[in-house]
Design a protein around this motif. Sequence first.
Motif, short mmCIF file in Angstrom:
data_model
loop_
_atom_site.label_atom_id
_atom_site.label_comp_id
_atom_site.label_asym_id
_atom_site.label_seq_id
_atom_site.Cartn_x
_atom_site.Cartn_y
_atom_site.Cartn_z
N ARG A 62 0.59 -1.28 0.05
CA ARG A 62 0.15 0.32 0.11
C ARG A 62 0.86 1.56 0.37
NH1 ARG A 62 -4.08 -0.10 4.54
NH2 ARG A 62 -2.04 -1.49 5.83
N SER A 63 0.33 2.45 -0.36
CA SER A 63 1.27 3.97 -0.67
C SER A 63 1.11 4.53 0.35
CB SER A 63 0.89 3.93 -2.35
OG SER A 63 -0.29 5.12 -2.31
N GLY A 64 1.34 5.51 -0.02
CA GLY A 64 1.47 6.81 1.28
C GLY A 64 0.33 7.43 0.99
N LEU A 65 -0.35 7.19 -0.40
CA LEU A 65 -1.66 8.01 -0.03
C LEU A 65 -2.22 6.96 0.48
CD1 LEU A 65 -1.30 9.33 -3.93
CD2 LEU A 65 -1.19 10.50 -1.90
N ASP A 66 -2.45 5.42 0.28
CA ASP A 66 -3.59 4.47 0.86
C ASP A 66 -3.48 4.77 2.20
OD1 ASP A 66 -4.30 3.80 -1.53
OD2 ASP A 66 -2.94 1.72 -1.69
N LEU A 67 -2.37 5.06 2.57
CA LEU A 67 -2.14 4.64 4.43
C LEU A 67 -2.74 6.22 4.51
CD1 LEU A 67 -0.74 4.10 7.02
CD2 LEU A 67 0.84 5.90 6.56
N LEU A 68 -2.56 7.38 4.00
CA LEU A 68 -3.23 8.75 4.15
C LEU A 68 -4.73 8.58 4.25
CD1 LEU A 68 -3.02 12.04 5.08
CD2 LEU A 68 -3.33 11.99 2.01
N ALA A 69 -5.29 7.51 3.22
CA ALA A 69 -6.94 7.42 3.33
C ALA A 69 -7.22 6.22 4.36
CB ALA A 69 -7.18 6.60 2.25
N GLN A 70 -6.38 5.56 4.98
CA GLN A 70 -6.81 5.23 6.25
C GLN A 70 -6.59 5.59 7.80
OE1 GLN A 70 -3.74 1.90 7.15
NE2 GLN A 70 -5.20 1.11 9.44
N VAL A 71 -5.80 6.54 7.94
CA VAL A 71 -5.89 7.46 9.02
C VAL A 71 -6.83 8.69 8.78
CG1 VAL A 71 -4.37 9.40 10.01
CG2 VAL A 71 -3.04 7.61 8.90
N ALA A 72 -7.01 9.29 7.81
CA ALA A 72 -8.34 10.36 7.77
C ALA A 72 -9.53 10.29 7.66
CB ALA A 72 -8.98 10.53 5.84
N ALA A 73 -9.61 8.03 7.49
CA ALA A 73 -10.76 7.09 7.81
C ALA A 73 -11.01 7.08 9.98
CB ALA A 73 -11.14 6.21 7.25
N LEU A 74 -9.67 6.88 10.42
CA LEU A 74 -9.47 7.16 11.06
C LEU A 74 -9.99 7.85 12.52
CD1 LEU A 74 -8.91 4.14 13.75
CD2 LEU A 74 -6.08 5.49 13.45
#
Length: 437
Positions: free
Chosen positions: A57-69
């Motif tokens: 998973r890319s950094g952008l994917d991680l960013l989306a995960q953090v935003a959802a959290l």
Amino acid sequence: MQAILIEDEAALRLATSQTLELGGFSVQAVASAEEAQPLLRADYPGVVVTDVRLPGRSGLDLLAQVAALDAELPVIVVTGHGDVEMAVAAMRSGAYDFIEKPFATERLLEAVRRAQERRRLVLENRQLRTARARHPDMPDLVGRSAAIEQLKVMIRNVAPAGVDVLINGQTGTGKEVVARLLHAASGRKGNFVAINCGALPESVFESEIFGHEAGAFTGAQKRRIGKLEFAHGGTVFLDEIESMPMALQVKLLRVLQERRLERLGANESVALECTIVAATKVDLLQLSAQGQFREDLYYRIGVVSIDLPRLRDRRDDIPLLLAHFAADAAARYHRPLPEWSPQQMAQWQAAEWPGNVRELRNFAERLVLGLGLGTAAAAAGEPLSLPQQVDHHERELIVQALAAVDGNVALAADQLMVPRKTLYDKLKKYQIASGRK
């Protein structure tokens, strides 16, 4: 200060970790978004720093995960040279900042420190909102300094006793807030009635406080109960009690001693069933020595005395107070929370704040509205011209009037005794958002 670092290149991961640790951060470094997942939580008190190009998973994917959290958990994205499109995509997806490789050490530390300060303010504001939700009718006594903790203990101990209290404090230290807290903590079900003794004309003072019977004086067509009687079962807050006329001080003393009062023109007295909380910004004992305040009244109302600290005597509370006031103003004016650097906060903590907490609150309002420079200069000790001081005071009065009527311009204009068009002109001049017409 904490940080989660996601970087797949081992050498760069080690170097960046060491940089952050030397900058005072406790770092958890991992090589992929998958490894970072167990470390992320909604109440994480630190910052996330991630490379945008990662295995899996890319950094952008991680960013989306953090935003959802937690959309307010700051993520700083590190991009390679020429990854402009990815940097733009990251910012659009809610990244706090992005840094381009190769980056200077100071550039990284500056970004992470700003993000850490932002995170601290967000979490503190959440705590304040949670406390307010539990006790929606309680005013705010924000702070963790020793002086404020002692004040909270005193309020808890004094309030249930139902004794009359004298609050001493400079202008803007929060005397009415403490009075309302005393009322709320007392458990009394009656009204809280605030009276500014300095704002009442002497000609109507007695009638306002004690009430009157029909025919007691010209124009008294019917009976009217006074503020003391209206506060039955509750609390009367007498602000600026030093401004009470001497003749009425005698009458108030008798009422407090006998716990009974007589309306103007009445032949019979009624029981006084309320607690008196008086407040002053001057030394009443010194005033009594000068013959300007009754000494016996001073000792009667000063059985329990509460001294409020100046803001400069509780400087450690300034970051929390500023965050609290800024969050309130941002919600009221539908504006984003302003940001400030640690250097700015250090400057504000070193300022004198002669207007105390009230001045800080007004400063927070100006920051939210993008008008903070003038007040910031004043807070830093830079002199303001007379027109600047007049504008500052006028704006403060308008903001207070709007706050008292939930942003209703028509009601605020009536309260300020100015035409509605004049008030609209002032709102435009000072860039004040009212919220209601």
